[in-house]
Design an enzyme around this catalytic site. Structure first.
Site, PDB file in Angstrom:
ATOM      1  N   HIS A   1      49.789  43.822  35.296  1.00 37.13           N
ATOM      2  CA  HIS A   1      48.879  42.916  36.012  1.00 37.13           C
ATOM      3  C   HIS A   1      47.851  43.695  36.842  1.00 37.13           C
ATOM      4  O   HIS A   1      46.766  43.194  37.120  1.00 37.13           O
ATOM      5  CB  HIS A   1      49.664  42.016  36.978  1.00 37.13           C
ATOM      6  CG  HIS A   1      50.354  40.862  36.328  1.00 37.13           C
ATOM      7  ND1 HIS A   1      51.457  41.003  35.524  1.00 37.13           N
ATOM      8  CD2 HIS A   1      50.077  39.524  36.359  1.00 37.13           C
ATOM      9  CE1 HIS A   1      51.845  39.798  35.115  1.00 37.13           C
ATOM     10  NE2 HIS A   1      51.024  38.900  35.609  1.00 37.13           N
TER      11      HIS A   1
ATOM     12  N   GLU B   1      48.016  36.124  38.945  1.00 39.07           N
ATOM     13  CA  GLU B   1      48.350  34.915  38.173  1.00 39.07           C
ATOM     14  C   GLU B   1      47.532  33.706  38.654  1.00 39.07           C
ATOM     15  O   GLU B   1      47.297  32.766  37.920  1.00 39.07           O
ATOM     16  CB  GLU B   1      49.855  34.612  38.252  1.00 39.07           C
ATOM     17  CG  GLU B   1      50.719  35.583  37.452  1.00 39.07           C
ATOM     18  CD  GLU B   1      50.665  35.379  35.924  1.00 39.07           C
ATOM     19  OE1 GLU B   1      50.477  34.241  35.464  1.00 39.07           O
ATOM     20  OE2 GLU B   1      50.807  36.386  35.192  1.00 39.07           O
TER      21      GLU B   1
END
Ligand code: DGL
Length: 270
Positions: free
Chosen positions: A186, A151
């Protein structure tokens, strides 16, 4: 049918699935929502994961989506069944497709799974794998430090290498593993680093390809494929910071995305 497909994730991870959906279904319009503000979901309670996921879904339902792709393993593990039961549109998750891809890949029946704490705690992957192939040897490992670096856009370099190396240390005991499932959307963004750490003999599985294939099949069976010829445009929403999301998407798609908006989806809890 010229309605969009909704795609959700806790942040940017689900864009790895979007990338594959765009490749396999270039005529389909996508609406993506990343709940970046509340990411990561991995360490959260089951109750929170369920509530946050429904808030994302409720937002996308206002956009008249024809199908939903839950491009988040953690959300899939805790909400897929209830979403499928309660929604009138088809819903696809990422765990079954990932499990199928791993079974296709393994030659010696030793499969590792890495995912968030929530996904690992749910046993969703090991259950899906052993249901498909009883007797399969599996090991699951939570890697809570991976999502925060993704992120932040740290996808390579020495900090990413150290984080991945340290996170994967416990897998050393499972030396026969020939296949490793990247059980968090992710993680494909760290694929090169992960491959470097585990070595070239281990096949890394990301569920995005198989998920896009399943989406395509379901659209076809339900006669929902887009039959209009005009060029499709996609829409992206984040609950967090637009600039940060934009710079990450630029790295994932190698081009910038249009139509990115910030949105608030949190409902008051009574
Ligand atoms: N990308 C998500 C998954 O596939 C969740 C990551 C997180 O929010 O912890 O599990």
């Amino acid at each position: 049918m010229n309605k969009p497909i909704g795609v959700i994730d806790s942040g940017v991870g689900g864009l790895t699935v979007v990338h594959e959906l765009m490749r396999q279904l270039p005529r389909e319009k996508l609406i993506y929502l990343g709940d970046t503000l509340r990411c990561p979901y991995g360490p959260r309670t089951e109750k929170e994961i369920i509530r946050f996921t429904w808030e994302m879904v409720d937002f996308l339902l206002t956009k008249d989506i024809k199908m939903l792709v839950v491009a988040c393993n953690t959300a899939t593990a805790y909400t897929l069944e209830q979403l499928q039961k309660n929604l009138t549109i088809p819903v696809v998750g990422v765990i079954q497709p990932g499990a199928r891809a791993a079974i296709k890949s393994t030659l010696n029946n030793h499969v590792g799974i890495i995912g968030t704490e929530g996904t690992v705690r749910s046993n969703a992957y090991s259950n899906a794998l052993t249901m498909l192939k009883p007797g399969l040897n599996t090991i699951s490992l939570a890697c809570p430090t991976f999502v925060p670096i993704v992120e932040q856009g740290i996808l390579s370099g020495s900090y990413a290498e150290k984080t991945v190396e340290h996170g994967l240390l416990p897998l050393k005991q499972f030396s026969e593993m020939d296949t490793l499932i990247l059980g968090c959307t992710h993680y494909p963004l760290l694929k090169e680093v992960i491959q470097q750490v585990v070595g070239p003999d281990i096949t890394l599985i990301s569920s995005s390809e198989e998920t896009a294939r399943e989406t395509s099949t379901i659209l076809q069976i339900n006669q929902l494929l887009n039959d209009e010829t005009e060029p499709c445009y996609h829409q992206f929403y984040t609950t967090g910071d637009v600039d940060n999301f934009t710079s990450l998407t630029k790295r994932i798609f190698n081009s910038s995305i249009d139509n990115l908006k910030s949105v608030a989806i949190e409902k008051a809890v009574i």
